[in-house]
Design a protein around this motif. Structure first.
Motif, PDB file in Angstrom:
ATOM      1  N   PHE A  27     -15.597  -2.928  -7.765  1.00 54.32           N
ATOM      2  CA  PHE A  27     -15.536  -2.535  -6.361  1.00 54.32           C
ATOM      3  C   PHE A  27     -14.107  -2.168  -5.973  1.00 54.32           C
ATOM      4  CE2 PHE A  27     -14.458  -6.990  -6.274  1.00 54.32           C
ATOM      5  CZ  PHE A  27     -13.455  -7.070  -5.322  1.00 54.32           C
ATOM      6  N   SER A  28     -14.000  -1.386  -4.919  1.00 53.95           N
ATOM      7  CA  SER A  28     -12.697  -1.059  -4.334  1.00 53.95           C
ATOM      8  C   SER A  28     -12.912  -0.737  -2.869  1.00 53.95           C
ATOM      9  CB  SER A  28     -12.042   0.122  -5.053  1.00 53.95           C
ATOM     10  OG  SER A  28     -12.822   1.299  -4.896  1.00 53.95           O
ATOM     11  N   ASN A  29     -11.865  -0.902  -2.090  1.00 55.21           N
ATOM     12  CA  ASN A  29     -11.904  -0.652  -0.653  1.00 55.21           C
ATOM     13  C   ASN A  29     -10.653   0.138  -0.282  1.00 55.21           C
ATOM     14  OD1 ASN A  29     -12.388  -0.683   2.087  1.00 55.21           O
ATOM     15  ND2 ASN A  29     -11.732  -2.805   2.370  1.00 55.21           N
ATOM     16  N   THR A  30     -10.857   1.359   0.210  1.00 56.21           N
ATOM     17  CA  THR A  30      -9.743   2.238   0.548  1.00 56.21           C
ATOM     18  C   THR A  30      -9.648   2.398   2.060  1.00 56.21           C
ATOM     19  OG1 THR A  30     -10.028   3.436  -1.526  1.00 56.21           O
ATOM     20  CG2 THR A  30      -8.727   4.519   0.184  1.00 56.21           C
ATOM     21  N   ALA A  31      -8.458   2.172   2.602  1.00 58.61           N
ATOM     22  CA  ALA A  31      -8.245   2.287   4.042  1.00 58.61           C
ATOM     23  C   ALA A  31      -8.210   3.744   4.479  1.00 58.61           C
ATOM     24  CB  ALA A  31      -6.944   1.574   4.427  1.00 58.61           C
ATOM     25  N   ALA A  32      -8.160   3.954   5.789  1.00 56.53           N
ATOM     26  CA  ALA A  32      -8.182   5.316   6.341  1.00 56.53           C
ATOM     27  C   ALA A  32      -6.990   6.136   5.898  1.00 56.53           C
ATOM     28  CB  ALA A  32      -8.237   5.253   7.866  1.00 56.53           C
ATOM     29  N   ASP A  33      -5.869   5.505   5.559  1.00 57.00           N
ATOM     30  CA  ASP A  33      -4.683   6.239   5.112  1.00 57.00           C
ATOM     31  C   ASP A  33      -4.647   6.401   3.596  1.00 57.00           C
ATOM     32  OD1 ASP A  33      -4.282   3.642   4.503  1.00 57.00           O
ATOM     33  OD2 ASP A  33      -2.409   3.391   5.593  1.00 57.00           O
ATOM     34  N   ASP A  39      -9.360  -4.240  -4.684  1.00 49.72           N
ATOM     35  CA  ASP A  39      -9.795  -3.738  -5.973  1.00 49.72           C
ATOM     36  C   ASP A  39     -10.131  -4.938  -6.856  1.00 49.72           C
ATOM     37  OD1 ASP A  39      -9.872  -1.156  -7.726  1.00 49.72           O
ATOM     38  OD2 ASP A  39      -8.954  -2.688  -8.992  1.00 49.72           O
ATOM     39  N   GLY A  40     -11.202  -4.822  -7.615  1.00 49.09           N
ATOM     40  CA  GLY A  40     -11.541  -5.948  -8.468  1.00 49.09           C
ATOM     41  C   GLY A  40     -12.817  -5.732  -9.245  1.00 49.09           C
ATOM     42  N   HIS A  41     -13.185  -6.743 -10.027  1.00 49.70           N
ATOM     43  CA  HIS A  41     -14.427  -6.694 -10.776  1.00 49.70           C
ATOM     44  C   HIS A  41     -14.925  -8.107 -11.040  1.00 49.70           C
ATOM     45  CE1 HIS A  41     -11.644  -6.877 -14.421  1.00 49.70           C
ATOM     46  NE2 HIS A  41     -12.401  -7.946 -14.550  1.00 49.70           N
ATOM     47  N   ASP A  42     -16.215  -8.198 -11.364  1.00 47.70           N
ATOM     48  CA  ASP A  42     -16.869  -9.445 -11.752  1.00 47.70           C
ATOM     49  C   ASP A  42     -17.655  -9.182 -13.031  1.00 47.70           C
ATOM     50  OD1 ASP A  42     -16.560 -11.413  -9.307  1.00 47.70           O
ATOM     51  OD2 ASP A  42     -17.093  -9.478  -8.450  1.00 47.70           O
ATOM     52  N   ARG A  43     -17.568 -10.123 -13.975  1.00 48.99           N
ATOM     53  CA  ARG A  43     -18.350 -10.067 -15.205  1.00 48.99           C
ATOM     54  C   ARG A  43     -19.064 -11.414 -15.362  1.00 48.99           C
ATOM     55  NH1 ARG A  43     -16.623  -5.719 -14.307  1.00 48.99           N
ATOM     56  NH2 ARG A  43     -15.218  -4.433 -15.569  1.00 48.99           N
ATOM     57  N   GLN A  44     -20.299 -11.377 -15.851  1.00 48.19           N
ATOM     58  CA  GLN A  44     -21.063 -12.610 -15.972  1.00 48.19           C
ATOM     59  C   GLN A  44     -22.010 -12.557 -17.158  1.00 48.19           C
ATOM     60  OE1 GLN A  44     -23.690 -13.534 -12.673  1.00 48.19           O
ATOM     61  NE2 GLN A  44     -23.473 -15.730 -13.011  1.00 48.19           N
ATOM     62  N   ARG A  74      -9.113  -9.890  -8.822  1.00 52.53           N
ATOM     63  CA  ARG A  74      -8.954  -9.540  -7.421  1.00 52.53           C
ATOM     64  C   ARG A  74      -7.530  -9.053  -7.163  1.00 52.53           C
ATOM     65  NH1 ARG A  74     -13.589 -10.016  -7.797  1.00 52.53           N
ATOM     66  NH2 ARG A  74     -15.079 -11.197  -6.526  1.00 52.53           N
ATOM     67  N   VAL A  75      -7.432  -7.917  -6.505  1.00 57.28           N
ATOM     68  CA  VAL A  75      -6.148  -7.400  -6.018  1.00 57.28           C
ATOM     69  C   VAL A  75      -6.349  -7.044  -4.554  1.00 57.28           C
ATOM     70  CG1 VAL A  75      -4.382  -5.624  -6.234  1.00 57.28           C
ATOM     71  CG2 VAL A  75      -5.515  -6.500  -8.290  1.00 57.28           C
ATOM     72  N   ARG A  76      -5.596  -7.692  -3.658  1.00 59.21           N
ATOM     73  CA  ARG A  76      -5.738  -7.457  -2.225  1.00 59.21           C
ATOM     74  C   ARG A  76      -4.364  -7.219  -1.609  1.00 59.21           C
ATOM     75  NH1 ARG A  76     -10.931  -9.067  -1.017  1.00 59.21           N
ATOM     76  NH2 ARG A  76     -11.831 -10.767  -2.259  1.00 59.21           N
ATOM     77  N   GLN A  77      -4.305  -6.257  -0.684  1.00 61.28           N
ATOM     78  CA  GLN A  77      -3.107  -6.050   0.106  1.00 61.28           C
ATOM     79  C   GLN A  77      -3.507  -5.655   1.523  1.00 61.28           C
ATOM     80  OE1 GLN A  77      -0.607  -2.816  -1.175  1.00 61.28           O
ATOM     81  NE2 GLN A  77      -2.318  -1.495  -1.749  1.00 61.28           N
ATOM     82  N   ARG A  78      -2.641  -5.995   2.478  1.00 62.12           N
ATOM     83  CA  ARG A  78      -2.921  -5.729   3.882  1.00 62.12           C
ATOM     84  C   ARG A  78      -1.674  -5.203   4.577  1.00 62.12           C
ATOM     85  NH1 ARG A  78      -7.114  -6.210   1.970  1.00 62.12           N
ATOM     86  NH2 ARG A  78      -8.919  -7.477   2.613  1.00 62.12           N
ATOM     87  N   SER A  79      -1.907  -4.454   5.655  1.00 67.07           N
ATOM     88  CA  SER A  79      -0.796  -3.900   6.436  1.00 67.07           C
ATOM     89  C   SER A  79      -0.254  -4.973   7.375  1.00 67.07           C
ATOM     90  CB  SER A  79      -1.278  -2.691   7.241  1.00 67.07           C
ATOM     91  OG  SER A  79      -0.231  -2.174   8.041  1.00 67.07           O
ATOM     92  N   ILE A  80       1.008  -5.332   7.193  1.00 65.23           N
ATOM     93  CA  ILE A  80       1.683  -6.322   8.019  1.00 65.23           C
ATOM     94  C   ILE A  80       2.955  -5.701   8.571  1.00 65.23           C
ATOM     95  CG2 ILE A  80       2.744  -8.614   8.085  1.00 65.23           C
ATOM     96  CD1 ILE A  80       0.988  -9.366   5.714  1.00 65.23           C
TER      97      ILE A  80
END
Length: 225
Positions: A27-33, A39-44, A74-80
């Motif tokens: 999965f991945s999540n891209t912001a409007a900019d 970004d990340g993945h799961d394996r089982q 998991r890789v996460r970042q946010r606008s601060i």
């Protein structure tokens, strides 16, 4: 993607089943900019075996075991303050193993179902023991009393154990539950049941700084007290 396979053998005095699972998720999540903020993945991979057999005229035994390997990234970042900053970044895998056993004992109008479960989670290096018991007493005319008590536990997940958002120390969540009820059968396909229960929870995962609240009509992150 997910794949599941199963095999089952049924005999007059019991049954045995074996199930296997393999899955992958990206999965991945891209912001409007156009900045990728998640970004990340799961394996089982998992294998589970269950079985049951008549051990006597009034005794039925059940048991099972499971082995489950999980890999997570998991890789996460946010606008601060107008700048993207990393919130979390980890990649790890772990193995959960466990087994359970229970017996169904028929003693006239009374039915008892005691059981116990043992689990081990390599990520936290922790083990749990969860016993339970259930009982039913048939009064006649479709009326029965039911009661139960048990301890139920759940291990902390990856993001609660490792990475920047992990707690300093984690332990399995624990819930103790007790219930008592009365049941009346109304024909062959309907029943009326009234149950009283008490559930006591402890060790549940909580990250106060993750909650949001309104400050002067602006969303803000709550600070731990």
């Amino acid at each position: 993607a997910i794949a599941i396979a199963g095999w089952q053998v049924t005999q007059p005095r019991g049954l045995f089943s074996l199930r296997a699972l393999a899955s992958t998720n990206n999965f991945s999540n891209t912001a409007a900019d156009e900045v990728r903020i998640d970004d990340g993945h799961d394996r089982q991979l998992a294998l589970r075996a269950d079985g049951g057999m008549m051990a006597g005229r009034h005794v039925y035994l059940e048991g099972g075991a499971i082995a489950e390997w999980t890999g997570q990234r998991r890789v996460r970042q946010r606008s601060i303050a107008g700048t993207y900053r990393p919130i979390n970044n980890f990649s790890e895998d772990a193995l959960r193993t466990g087994g359970y056993a229970q017996a169904r004992l028929e003693m006239g109008r009374l039915t008892l179902v005691p059981g116990v479960r043992i689990d081990r989670w390599s990520l936290a290096g922790q083990s749990t023991l969860s016993p339970w018991t259930q009982a039913q007493f048939r009064l006649g005319e479709g009326l029965a009393l039911r009661a139960g008590a048990g301890i139920y536990q759940q291990f902390p997940d990856f993001e609660q154990s490792i990475g920047a958002l992990a707690a300093a120390s984690t332990r399995p969540q624990r819930a103790e539950q007790y219930d008592f009820g009365i049941e009346q059968r109304l024909g062959a396909s309907m029943r009326l049941q009234i149950t009283l229960y008490d559930r006591q929870e402890s060790g549940f995962f909580n990250r106060p700084a993750a909650y949001s609240r309104l400050v002067y009509s602006t969303s803000a992150t709550a600070k731990p007290v």
